[in-house]
Design an enzyme around this catalytic site. Structure first.
Site, mmCIF file in Angstrom:
data_model
loop_
_atom_site.group_PDB
_atom_site.id
_atom_site.type_symbol
_atom_site.label_atom_id
_atom_site.label_comp_id
_atom_site.label_asym_id
_atom_site.label_seq_id
_atom_site.Cartn_x
_atom_site.Cartn_y
_atom_site.Cartn_z
ATOM 1 N N TYR A 220 0.841 -1.195 0.000
ATOM 2 C CA TYR A 220 0.000 0.000 0.000
ATOM 3 C C TYR A 220 0.877 1.245 0.000
ATOM 4 O O TYR A 220 2.037 1.219 0.416
ATOM 5 C CB TYR A 220 -0.928 0.040 1.228
ATOM 6 C CG TYR A 220 -0.202 -0.049 2.552
ATOM 7 C CD1 TYR A 220 0.289 1.077 3.190
ATOM 8 C CD2 TYR A 220 0.015 -1.293 3.168
ATOM 9 C CE1 TYR A 220 0.978 0.995 4.400
ATOM 10 C CE2 TYR A 220 0.703 -1.388 4.364
ATOM 11 C CZ TYR A 220 1.181 -0.243 4.976
ATOM 12 O OH TYR A 220 1.869 -0.331 6.164
ATOM 13 N N SER A 233 7.885 1.189 15.661
ATOM 14 C CA SER A 233 7.770 0.169 14.617
ATOM 15 C C SER A 233 6.684 0.508 13.608
ATOM 16 O O SER A 233 6.449 -0.266 12.674
ATOM 17 C CB SER A 233 7.497 -1.204 15.250
ATOM 18 O OG SER A 233 6.345 -1.159 16.072
ATOM 19 N N GLY A 234 6.020 1.642 13.776
ATOM 20 C CA GLY A 234 5.097 2.110 12.748
ATOM 21 C C GLY A 234 3.627 1.966 13.057
ATOM 22 O O GLY A 234 2.797 2.025 12.143
ATOM 23 N N HIS A 238 -4.901 6.473 13.609
ATOM 24 C CA HIS A 238 -5.067 7.412 12.493
ATOM 25 C C HIS A 238 -6.447 7.268 11.850
ATOM 26 O O HIS A 238 -7.141 6.266 12.034
ATOM 27 C CB HIS A 238 -3.965 7.219 11.450
ATOM 28 C CG HIS A 238 -4.018 5.910 10.704
ATOM 29 N ND1 HIS A 238 -4.848 5.691 9.629
ATOM 30 C CD2 HIS A 238 -3.315 4.763 10.869
ATOM 31 C CE1 HIS A 238 -4.671 4.473 9.166
ATOM 32 N NE2 HIS A 238 -3.746 3.881 9.912
ATOM 33 N N CYS A 256 -2.086 -0.882 12.628
ATOM 34 C CA CYS A 256 -2.478 0.396 13.225
ATOM 35 C C CYS A 256 -3.873 0.306 13.851
ATOM 36 O O CYS A 256 -4.636 -0.628 13.603
ATOM 37 C CB CYS A 256 -2.471 1.499 12.170
ATOM 38 S SG CYS A 256 -0.820 1.964 11.613
ATOM 39 N N ASN A 258 -7.127 1.795 13.467
ATOM 40 C CA ASN A 258 -7.930 2.568 12.533
ATOM 41 C C ASN A 258 -9.182 3.104 13.223
ATOM 42 O O ASN A 258 -9.900 2.350 13.884
ATOM 43 C CB ASN A 258 -8.360 1.704 11.349
ATOM 44 C CG ASN A 258 -7.242 1.441 10.370
ATOM 45 O OD1 ASN A 258 -6.110 1.874 10.563
ATOM 46 N ND2 ASN A 258 -7.545 0.718 9.305
#
Length: 297
Positions: A220, A233-234, A238, A256, A258
């Site tokens: 993506y 680590s990301g 969000h 993440c 979401n």
């Protein structure tokens, strides 16, 4: 590729006003610590003192330290969350860690016993054994560098994968609940205590940065809004308007948290650096202690 904030274009008058404000806040914070009757919490063998002469960060060499003036991750006058560790970075490797620890003084206006732990020979960290007491004034003195800052409200976020819900409390009172969609199978979000880090109004998330080509079925590259980092680590909280149907129901992200654009904006505006985010009941193992924002695991 992460977005970046550039402050060089600020008018000189605004920069001067910001500096004046920061200096005033730092002076007020230092006065509050000195007046409180602080508890010395590091080094552990030292005696309690009634007050200390504080100031802004300085580069004066401390003859009692076995290191040059280091950098401290929390600036004078900052307000941070109850999970924020103190990070002291040295200019050169430190051979005698015990002597270095004894040269560092950490004082707080409320009791907060804690401990040191090292990340290599050029960085030592300190955190309380449990979260900082809310609304606590803290001062760090290390080899001639001084920082006086404040721990703010206890703003605690809990993301429960059993209910796919994020619950947020401020000083023990629930202030917000929001549905979420976390990491899908093979991308499960790790459990553990995360720490709020940087916040980006907009950023580009690109799977190729961790080895998955954009052309891969799991690849993506997209722009997201209101991104609040909670791990190095990301993993971010969000806005994900494309997954609103899954939020509160199932997991569909690459790790993440979401949430809707409205909820992401609220979190972006209310969370602050150092606030804890607790992730529970996933199938993703546990966030690494060495993540950089995983100090509590």
């Amino acid at each position: 590729m992460h977005a970046a904030f550039h402050t060089g274009s600020l008018p000189a008058r605004r920069r001067g006003a910001d500096l004046t404000r920061r200096m005033r806040e730092g002076a007020l914070l230092s006065a509050a610590i000195a007046a409180a009757g602080v508890l010395l919490i590091a080094p552990a063998h030292a005696e309690t003192i009634a007050g200390i002469d504080t100031g802004s960060a300085s580069s004066a060499t401390d003859p009692g330290a076995n290191f040059a003036p280091p950098s401290i991750n929390i600036a004078d006058g900052d307000v941070v969350g109850i999970a924020q560790p103190i990070i002291i970075s040295f200019k050169e490797p430190v051979a005698d860690r015990t002597t270095a620890e004894q040269a560092i003084q950490i004082t707080a206006s409320k009791p907060a016993p804690g401990h040191f732990y090292w990340r290599g020979d050029q960085q030592v960290r300190w955190r309380p054994d449990t979260f900082w007491p809310d609304n606590t004034d803290v001062q760090v003195q290390a080899g001639g560098t001084t920082s006086s800052f404040r721990i703010g409200d206890a703003f605690v976020t809990t993301a429960d994968d059993n209910t796919h819900t994020i619950t947020i409390t401020r000083n023990g009172e629930v202030v917000k609940e929001m549905p979420t969609s976390m990491g899908k199978p093979k991308h499960e979000t790790p459990n553990g205590t995360y720490i709020v880090g940087e916040q980006l109004r907009k950023m580009t998330m690109d799977s190729s940065t961790y080895g998955v080509p954009v052309t891969d079925p799991e690849g993506y590259k997209l722009e997201v809004e209101y991104a609040t980092r909670i791990s190095n680590s990301g993993i971010f909280v969000h806005a994900a308007p494309w997954s609103v149907a899954q939020q509160g129901v199932s997991n569909s992200s690459h790790g993440c948290l979401n949430v809707s654009t409205e909820d992401a904006k609220w979190f972006f505006e209310n969370a602050h650096r150092g606030d804890p985010v607790l992730v529970e009941n996933t199938q993703g193992g546990t966030l690494s202690t060495s993540d950089g924002l995983g100090d509590w695991n």
